[in-house]
Design a protein around this motif. Structure first.
Motif, mmCIF file in Angstrom:
data_model
loop_
_atom_site.group_PDB
_atom_site.id
_atom_site.type_symbol
_atom_site.label_atom_id
_atom_site.label_comp_id
_atom_site.label_asym_id
_atom_site.label_seq_id
_atom_site.Cartn_x
_atom_site.Cartn_y
_atom_site.Cartn_z
ATOM 1 N N MET A 57 0.819 -1.179 0.000
ATOM 2 C CA MET A 57 0.000 0.000 0.000
ATOM 3 C C MET A 57 0.869 1.251 0.000
ATOM 4 S SD MET A 57 -2.933 -0.774 2.564
ATOM 5 C CE MET A 57 -4.314 -0.126 2.535
ATOM 6 N N THR A 58 0.275 2.211 -0.610
ATOM 7 C CA THR A 58 1.029 3.461 -0.684
ATOM 8 C C THR A 58 0.750 4.289 0.556
ATOM 9 O OG1 THR A 58 -0.727 4.569 -1.829
ATOM 10 C CG2 THR A 58 0.898 3.450 -3.191
ATOM 11 N N LYS A 59 1.574 5.302 0.728
ATOM 12 C CA LYS A 59 1.429 6.170 1.892
ATOM 13 C C LYS A 59 0.087 6.887 1.873
ATOM 14 C CE LYS A 59 6.095 7.496 3.131
ATOM 15 N NZ LYS A 59 7.005 8.602 3.230
ATOM 16 N N LYS A 60 -0.278 7.343 0.716
ATOM 17 C CA LYS A 60 -1.538 8.079 0.594
ATOM 18 C C LYS A 60 -2.709 7.180 0.944
ATOM 19 C CE LYS A 60 -4.020 11.074 -2.475
ATOM 20 N NZ LYS A 60 -4.635 11.932 -1.584
ATOM 21 N N LYS A 61 -2.704 5.944 0.440
ATOM 22 C CA LYS A 61 -3.800 5.026 0.699
ATOM 23 C C LYS A 61 -3.851 4.697 2.178
ATOM 24 C CE LYS A 61 -6.218 1.364 -1.304
ATOM 25 N NZ LYS A 61 -6.824 1.039 -2.476
ATOM 26 N N LYS A 62 -2.691 4.480 2.810
ATOM 27 C CA LYS A 62 -2.653 4.190 4.238
ATOM 28 C C LYS A 62 -3.221 5.364 5.029
ATOM 29 C CE LYS A 62 1.202 0.977 4.353
ATOM 30 N NZ LYS A 62 2.561 0.741 4.814
ATOM 31 N N ALA A 63 -2.884 6.577 4.619
ATOM 32 C CA ALA A 63 -3.366 7.771 5.319
ATOM 33 C C ALA A 63 -4.891 7.883 5.182
ATOM 34 C CB ALA A 63 -2.667 9.013 4.787
ATOM 35 N N ASP A 64 -5.380 7.594 4.008
ATOM 36 C CA ASP A 64 -6.826 7.649 3.776
ATOM 37 C C ASP A 64 -7.537 6.620 4.637
ATOM 38 O OD1 ASP A 64 -6.668 9.718 2.005
ATOM 39 O OD2 ASP A 64 -6.820 8.481 0.188
ATOM 40 N N ASN A 65 -7.019 5.391 4.669
ATOM 41 C CA ASN A 65 -7.635 4.334 5.472
ATOM 42 C C ASN A 65 -7.608 4.691 6.953
ATOM 43 O OD1 ASN A 65 -8.338 2.762 3.320
ATOM 44 N ND2 ASN A 65 -6.541 1.428 3.419
ATOM 45 N N ALA A 66 -6.523 5.269 7.402
ATOM 46 C CA ALA A 66 -6.408 5.667 8.796
ATOM 47 C C ALA A 66 -7.430 6.755 9.120
ATOM 48 C CB ALA A 66 -4.994 6.148 9.098
ATOM 49 N N TYR A 67 -7.589 7.702 8.220
ATOM 50 C CA TYR A 67 -8.567 8.784 8.413
ATOM 51 C C TYR A 67 -9.992 8.217 8.496
ATOM 52 C CZ TYR A 67 -11.351 12.945 7.569
ATOM 53 O OH TYR A 67 -12.278 13.943 7.680
ATOM 54 N N VAL A 68 -10.300 7.282 7.607
ATOM 55 C CA VAL A 68 -11.631 6.667 7.585
ATOM 56 C C VAL A 68 -11.870 5.925 8.888
ATOM 57 C CG1 VAL A 68 -13.019 4.874 6.466
ATOM 58 C CG2 VAL A 68 -11.800 6.540 5.080
ATOM 59 N N LYS A 69 -10.851 5.184 9.366
ATOM 60 C CA LYS A 69 -10.985 4.417 10.599
ATOM 61 C C LYS A 69 -11.200 5.357 11.785
ATOM 62 C CE LYS A 69 -8.923 0.848 13.324
ATOM 63 N NZ LYS A 69 -7.794 0.236 13.870
ATOM 64 N N GLU A 70 -10.473 6.454 11.837
ATOM 65 C CA GLU A 70 -10.630 7.410 12.945
ATOM 66 C C GLU A 70 -12.037 8.022 12.926
ATOM 67 O OE1 GLU A 70 -7.654 10.458 12.867
ATOM 68 O OE2 GLU A 70 -6.028 8.986 12.752
ATOM 69 N N THR A 71 -12.477 8.348 11.736
ATOM 70 C CA THR A 71 -13.811 8.949 11.606
ATOM 71 C C THR A 71 -14.877 7.961 12.047
ATOM 72 O OG1 THR A 71 -12.995 10.211 9.711
ATOM 73 C CG2 THR A 71 -15.356 10.151 10.022
ATOM 74 N N LYS A 72 -14.770 6.702 11.638
ATOM 75 C CA LYS A 72 -15.741 5.685 12.036
ATOM 76 C C LYS A 72 -15.732 5.491 13.536
ATOM 77 C CE LYS A 72 -16.111 2.853 7.872
ATOM 78 N NZ LYS A 72 -15.851 1.525 7.284
ATOM 79 N N ASP A 73 -14.526 5.440 14.133
ATOM 80 C CA ASP A 73 -14.421 5.267 15.574
ATOM 81 C C ASP A 73 -15.050 6.450 16.303
ATOM 82 O OD1 ASP A 73 -13.190 2.850 15.308
ATOM 83 O OD2 ASP A 73 -11.133 3.636 15.511
ATOM 84 N N ALA A 74 -14.859 7.631 15.769
ATOM 85 C CA ALA A 74 -15.413 8.829 16.405
ATOM 86 C C ALA A 74 -16.944 8.834 16.295
ATOM 87 C CB ALA A 74 -14.818 10.071 15.789
ATOM 88 N N LEU A 75 -17.456 8.322 15.196
ATOM 89 C CA LEU A 75 -18.916 8.348 14.970
ATOM 90 C C LEU A 75 -19.650 7.186 15.625
ATOM 91 C CD1 LEU A 75 -19.107 9.476 11.228
ATOM 92 C CD2 LEU A 75 -19.591 10.829 13.261
ATOM 93 N N LYS A 76 -18.949 6.207 16.195
ATOM 94 C CA LYS A 76 -19.607 5.071 16.845
ATOM 95 C C LYS A 76 -20.427 5.526 18.038
ATOM 96 C CE LYS A 76 -16.577 1.270 15.634
ATOM 97 N NZ LYS A 76 -15.584 0.328 16.126
ATOM 98 N N ASN A 77 -19.982 6.492 18.733
ATOM 99 C CA ASN A 77 -20.652 6.951 19.942
ATOM 100 C C ASN A 77 -21.721 8.007 19.656
ATOM 101 O OD1 ASN A 77 -18.982 5.266 21.413
ATOM 102 N ND2 ASN A 77 -17.395 6.855 21.601
#
Length: 135
Positions: free
Chosen positions: A1-21
């Motif tokens: 995976m590229t750096k950009k793709k990893k950064a995007d996936n990390a951002y999506v994961k953080e957003t999902k974790d934040a929106l769980k509550n």
């Protein structure tokens, strides 16, 4: 995976974790539906109250009822006049008139004419053409 793709996936994961509550309590659509429901409920309540209030109204006299009463009175008067006339005409005696005599004469003439026609047929059945030629 590229750096950009990893950064995007990390951002999506953080957003999902934040929106769980997060719980969604209000949206524009739900607010609009609530408002529509309130208006419908108020309209139905007004309709029910109007029907109840109209049940208490006591209509005593209107133009139509007065007109219908007048028409009914006229009809009754006409029928009563007709009954009285029939009752009075029961006592009337019909005597012979000139028209009656003329009709009787015409009827008698018609009967005589028909009888003459029948008699002529009977006479014609006894007619012998052979004798008529030599007489």
């Amino acid at each position: 995976m590229t750096k950009k793709k990893k950064a995007d996936n990390a951002y999506v994961k953080e957003t999902k974790d934040a929106l769980k509550n997060v719980t969604i309590t209000e949206t524009v659509a739900t607010n609009e539906l609530k408002e529509l429901h309130k208006r419908d409920k108020a309209a139905k309540e007004t309709e029910r109250n109007t029907i109840k209030d109209n049940q208490r109204v006591n209509v005593t006299e209107t133009v139509e009822t007065n007109e219908l009463k007048a028409l009914n009175a006229r009809d009754k008067a006409e029928k009563e006049t007709a009954r009285e006339t029939k009752a009075q005409l029961k006592d009337v005696n019909i005597t012979e008139s000139v028209e009656g005599q003329v009709r009787k004469e015409q009827n008698k003439m018609e009967k005589d004419w028909k009888e003459a026609g029948r008699q002529q047929k009977a006479d014609n059945t006894n007619f012998d053409m052979a004798r008529a030629l030599f007489n």
